[in-house]
Design an enzyme around this catalytic site. Sequence first.
Site, PDB file in Angstrom:
ATOM      1  N   ASP A 173       0.803  -1.190   0.076  1.00 49.43           N
ATOM      2  CA  ASP A 173       0.093  -0.257   0.101  1.00 49.43           C
ATOM      3  C   ASP A 173       0.851   1.359   0.108  1.00 49.43           C
ATOM      4  O   ASP A 173       1.984   1.245   0.223  1.00 49.43           O
ATOM      5  CB  ASP A 173      -1.043  -0.063   1.272  1.00 49.43           C
ATOM      6  CG  ASP A 173      -0.267  -0.011   2.738  1.00 49.43           C
ATOM      7  OD1 ASP A 173       0.596  -0.706   2.773  1.00 49.43           O
ATOM      8  OD2 ASP A 173      -0.499   0.904   3.422  1.00 49.43           O
ATOM      9  N   GLU A 240       0.299  -1.178   5.664  1.00 48.38           N
ATOM     10  CA  GLU A 240       1.294  -0.464   6.559  1.00 48.38           C
ATOM     11  C   GLU A 240       1.252   0.943   6.953  1.00 48.38           C
ATOM     12  O   GLU A 240       1.423   1.594   8.067  1.00 48.38           O
ATOM     13  CB  GLU A 240       2.749  -0.525   6.110  1.00 48.38           C
ATOM     14  CG  GLU A 240       3.916  -0.491   7.027  1.00 48.38           C
ATOM     15  CD  GLU A 240       4.378   1.091   7.101  1.00 48.38           C
ATOM     16  OE1 GLU A 240       5.111   1.244   8.120  1.00 48.38           O
ATOM     17  OE2 GLU A 240       3.913   1.941   6.153  1.00 48.38           O
TER      18      GLU A 240
HETATM   19 ZN    ZN Z   1       6.523   2.500   4.304  1.00 44.53          ZN
END
Ligand code: ZN
Length: 577
Positions: A173, A240
């Site tokens: 992501d 994340e």
């Molecule tokens: Zn990162």
Amino acid sequence: MEQKQSKTAIQWLLIGGAIAIGLASAFLSISDNPLKALFTERFPSFDDSGLDKYTPGSQSVCQQVPKLSPKNEKAQQFIRDKVESPKYQEEIIDKLSGIIRIPSESYDELGPIGQDERWDIFYDVEKFIKAKYPTVFSTVKLDHANTHGLILTWEGSVPASKAKPILMLAHQDVVPVLADNVKEWTHPPYEGHFDGELIWGRGATDDKGYLISIIESLDLLIESGFKPKRTVILAFGCDEEISGENCAKPISNLLHDRYGDNGIYLIMDEGSVGIQKEFDQSFAMVSVAEKGYLDVGINVTSTGGHASNPPDHNVIGILSEIVMAIENSPFPGKVTSKNPMFGFLECAAVHAPESSFPKSVRNKLGNVANGISKAQQDLARELDNMRYYFRTSQSVGKINGGVKINAIPETASTLINLRLSVDTSIAQIEEHYENLVEPIARKHRMVFEGFHSSRESSDPRKVSLFGVDALEPAPVSPVDAEAFKILSGTIKHTLKPLGQDNELIVTPYLMPANTDTKCFWALTKNIYRFTPINLVDNLNRAHTTDEFIRADEFVREPLFFASLVLNADDAVEQDTS
Ligand SMILES: [Zn+2]
Ligand SMILES: *[C@@H]1O[C@H](CO)[C@@H](O)[C@H](O)[C@H]1NC(C)=O
């Protein structure tokens, strides 16, 4: 507690671990050790001053390991040749451009995977890497953790119970690009434009460059004919940049079910630093810990009423007083030997040119190592430009209160974001806030509810403290572990110092932000966050406009990761021979 770190440095010197310390340094340390021991016994102050310990060239702190070349020279040479070839370089740049073109943004307010359609873009990421790496996917076992968490397991010939697997993490992501900001990008964020020198786009450094590099390293290893003894695992999260609850956590749970507590040899993940010059010396900075995280909420409530008949202090006034008290009591800065940044200062003291490292800092290191509080505070003051490595930060980020100009407000609230220094804990922070806020509540004759109160009071006049998101500071990963030495030796073998420097010094460092590794503490103590490129030139655009990565550095990243796998595999042989 404070002395643990310095003991570690000495142990390192004496034991030397699996890797033989260079002959010259061994000779030096043996020959001057008895003398030092004698002096230390008879004149303890000799050692306490730290003067000899922290002089350039000193061997007693920040011991460096030699370059570590994989025993499998054939695989190593194959990969080196490959990485230098223009065809390979063109292809890997193309792969990075391609994955950047998939706008796999993660948003704070995403619903669950399977319900919120915005997750579906991650199917495209999976499809893309499967298409680009057919050999990898026909070799590894693929597991899905909560649909979009991808785990690639390349089974080694030695069971995981005998040779713990190596785990490399990356996240799929990226931080969203706001529609309004697109026009500020030199090249559109999701075009993956390559201008011959730089690859542009959201995710170029954070973290798609890392993702492509580690999967490419596997591809190269497979192509070289290498067969691992130690299992190699790659895991790609999908969140994340938000919570880690949707992918990082499920990935960690699956691996924990499979391998158990401390079942992993070593974890590699993105770093916030990399190779960087400080005090006129090139360092490879390996983050061995992360600061903690806490959002503190404070609610002040009371009975309302008409504005023509107000109390002297209503909830807005009381909350203001609380906010002022908090800002007037910042957390003190302190350099302790538990902080990896102290390890970095030790490395700089002995490896940077003498004239480039401030004498006033050097002179304090001995007392800091010995746990002398005044020296620890003085040093933090001296290093004020790096202050948030040495203290807990607090930032009042939100405040709400009142609905109408002619009504006495009934509630006022605030949210404060804190990043915890490595030597504190959530409990200590909570205590600090309770000690500050309780007297203010009492003064205004309000009920006080601390962080862990039962919240039973029906009195509307109250001040409540509560924690929202909380994460303890990460455990500090050891720098005397075999795994860290393998990593250090691999860094020295595959990466070059900057500019005219002779040597690249591997140093512990501290990550001020958090990574997916926050979900992986149970799997190993050996968690190292490191990006094998110069991040000063690259990562400083992460999360903002014009993110890019230098192509010439990016294309060599897989050599580092492949060599790490080979070196970690050689360590298996040492174990069983
Ligand atoms: Zn990162
Ligand atoms: C604090 O106030 C907010 C907004 O009024 C409310 O949603 C929340 O439940 C309150 N929390 C506590 C612990 O009082």
